[in-house]
Structure formats: structure tokens, C-alpha cells
Design an enzyme around this catalytic site. Sequence first.
Site, PDB file in Angstrom:
ATOM      1  CG  HIS A  93      -2.058  -1.013   1.035  1.00 46.54           C
ATOM      2  ND1 HIS A  93      -3.165  -1.056   1.856  1.00 46.54           N
ATOM      3  CD2 HIS A  93      -2.232  -2.007   0.117  1.00 46.54           C
ATOM      4  CE1 HIS A  93      -3.979  -2.022   1.444  1.00 46.54           C
ATOM      5  NE2 HIS A  93      -3.423  -2.623   0.407  1.00 46.54           N
ATOM      6  CD  GLU A  95      -2.175   4.064   3.086  1.00 47.58           C
ATOM      7  OE1 GLU A  95      -1.769   3.345   2.153  1.00 47.58           O
ATOM      8  OE2 GLU A  95      -3.372   4.148   3.385  1.00 47.58           O
ATOM      9  CB  CYS A 119      -6.523  -0.813   4.736  1.00 47.35           C
ATOM     10  SG  CYS A 119      -4.789  -1.300   4.834  1.00 47.35           S
ATOM     11  CB  CYS A 122      -2.210   1.548   5.987  1.00 52.16           C
ATOM     12  SG  CYS A 122      -1.639   0.758   4.474  1.00 52.16           S
TER      13      CYS A 122
HETATM   14  N1  LIG Z   1      -5.237   2.839   2.152  1.00 55.12           N
HETATM   15  C1  LIG Z   1      -5.016   2.133   1.043  1.00 55.12           C
HETATM   16  C2  LIG Z   1      -6.004   1.301   0.549  1.00 55.12           C
HETATM   17  C3  LIG Z   1      -5.750   0.598  -0.608  1.00 55.12           C
HETATM   18  N2  LIG Z   1      -4.561   0.730  -1.224  1.00 55.12           N
HETATM   19  C4  LIG Z   1      -4.344   0.044  -2.483  1.00 55.12           C
HETATM   20  C5  LIG Z   1      -4.376  -1.441  -2.523  1.00 55.12           C
HETATM   21  C6  LIG Z   1      -4.886  -1.724  -3.927  1.00 55.12           C
HETATM   22  O1  LIG Z   1      -3.805  -1.621  -4.863  1.00 55.12           O
HETATM   23  C7  LIG Z   1      -5.869  -0.591  -4.176  1.00 55.12           C
HETATM   24  C8  LIG Z   1      -7.303  -0.911  -3.824  1.00 55.12           C
HETATM   25  O2  LIG Z   1      -7.867  -1.634  -4.867  1.00 55.12           O
HETATM   26  P1  LIG Z   1      -9.444  -1.675  -5.222  1.00 55.12           P
HETATM   27  O3  LIG Z   1     -10.047  -2.720  -4.351  1.00 55.12           O
HETATM   28  O4  LIG Z   1     -10.034  -0.299  -4.972  1.00 55.12           O
HETATM   29  O5  LIG Z   1      -9.456  -2.039  -6.682  1.00 55.12           O
HETATM   30  O6  LIG Z   1      -5.411   0.456  -3.343  1.00 55.12           O
HETATM   31  C9  LIG Z   1      -3.593   1.571  -0.716  1.00 55.12           C
HETATM   32  O7  LIG Z   1      -2.496   1.729  -1.310  1.00 55.12           O
HETATM   33  N3  LIG Z   1      -3.835   2.238   0.417  1.00 55.12           N
HETATM   34 ZN   LIG Z   2      -3.472  -0.091   3.589  1.00 54.59          ZN
END
Ligand SMILES: Nc1ccn([C@H]2C[C@H](O)[C@@H](COP(=O)(O)O)O2)c(=O)n1
Ligand SMILES: [Zn+2]
Length: 182
Positions: A93, A95, A119, A122
Site C-alpha cells: 500500500h 502508506e 486500511c 496501514c
Molecule cells: N489505504 C489504502 C487502501 C488501498 N490501497 C491500495 C491497494 C490496492 O492496490 C488498491 C485498492 O484496490 P481496489 O479494491 O479499490 O481495486 O489500493 C492503498 O495503497 N492504500
Molecule cells: Zn493499507
Amino acid sequence: MASSSKDNEPQPQPPTQAGGPIEDDVYFMAVALMFAKKSPDPNTKVGACIVNQEGNIVGIGYNKMPNGCEDKGLPWKRGRPKGLDKKYLYVCHAELNAIMNKTSMDVEGCTIYVTLYPCNECAKLIIQSGIKGVVYLSNKHKDYNETKAAVKLFRSAGIEPRQFLAKREVADFLASIDPFAE
Ligand SMILES: Nc1ccn([C@H]2C[C@H](O)[C@@H](COP(=O)(O)O)O2)c(=O)n1
Ligand SMILES: [Zn+2]
């Protein structure tokens, strides 16, 4: 004191928006958005920018596969249920990458600007690293358990994430960048 010819030359100015200085919030969220652009995730590109108490950027990141695993056939498929062929088990992610990429000894007392609400994993990293401020743009995953758990984690750690609402200002700022201007 005698003035040099340089005194009469225009001096570099801080970036401006509608004639005034750009608010830090707008500037740092713009940086997070620019880094999100680098993400190879075809669906959700997330950027993060860590800022210390002096207002300096000390870490940036975006969601990507772990270093060296980028072109090794890991899936970018999304959706639920989250099986082995989905991206979720592999992607780092934004973060996490911003914290890992930090340019200072630690990120104690810093603020993280992130384009998507963190999430639970993170949130744990943010809390453990000593980051005290969270500014986020989108909360499109607010109904996911990962997000609901992150809300609980932040609450118990005394961190109050703040939503960034000045979308128009950040869009205007990014649109105002003219690389050909002298
Ligand atoms: N706080 C976050 C939440 C999600 N991500 C990333 C992980 C995945 O690459 C994407 C989420 O995918 P989706 O289910 O919307 O197609 O975002 C993050 O970097 N930081
Ligand atoms: Zn995350």
C-alpha cells in the site's frame, strides 16, 4: 549597504493560488495525487506523502508490487472474494511505501497525506511509526471491514483522520503548473 544588481531581479516566490500562497494542505495533497499517478494498479491508484513538523516532505509512496516483483506475473485483478489470484495479498500500500521510503530517522509526530482512507494494516503501521496526523481524500472503501477496523484503531490511538475537502483548490493548483513558464 550597497544593493547588488540581483536585488532588482525578481526573486523566486512560493507557489501561489489565485494570487495568494498555496495552503500546505493543498500542496501536500497535490503531491500525494501526483505520486498516485505512478501506481501500476489499473483500478485504484493511491498516493501518500509524509510531512514533518517543520513542513518538510520526509516520505512519499504509491501502491505497487514489492520491489523486484513488479513484472513477475503477480495479478492486478480486483474484487471479492479475495483469492490467491487477486492483487490484495501482494500489493504494498501507498502508506507502507511512504513509511519505508522515509528520508528521516523516524516519522514521529508527522502527518500523512493519503489519497484514500488507510486500511487496518496501514493504520497499524501509521500508529506504530508515531505519525500523529492523517489527512485523506477519498473514503470510497468506507464500508469495508478493513476501513471500519482502521477507524477503530485510529480512535483508540487518539488519531483523528481529517478529510481533505478542497478538491477544487487542488485541481486548480495542479492545472496551474506550467513547465514552460519562465
Ligand atoms: N489505504 C489504502 C487502501 C488501498 N490501497 C491500495 C491497494 C490496492 O492496490 C488498491 C485498492 O484496490 P481496489 O479494491 O479499490 O481495486 O489500493 C492503498 O495503497 N492504500
Ligand atoms: Zn493499507
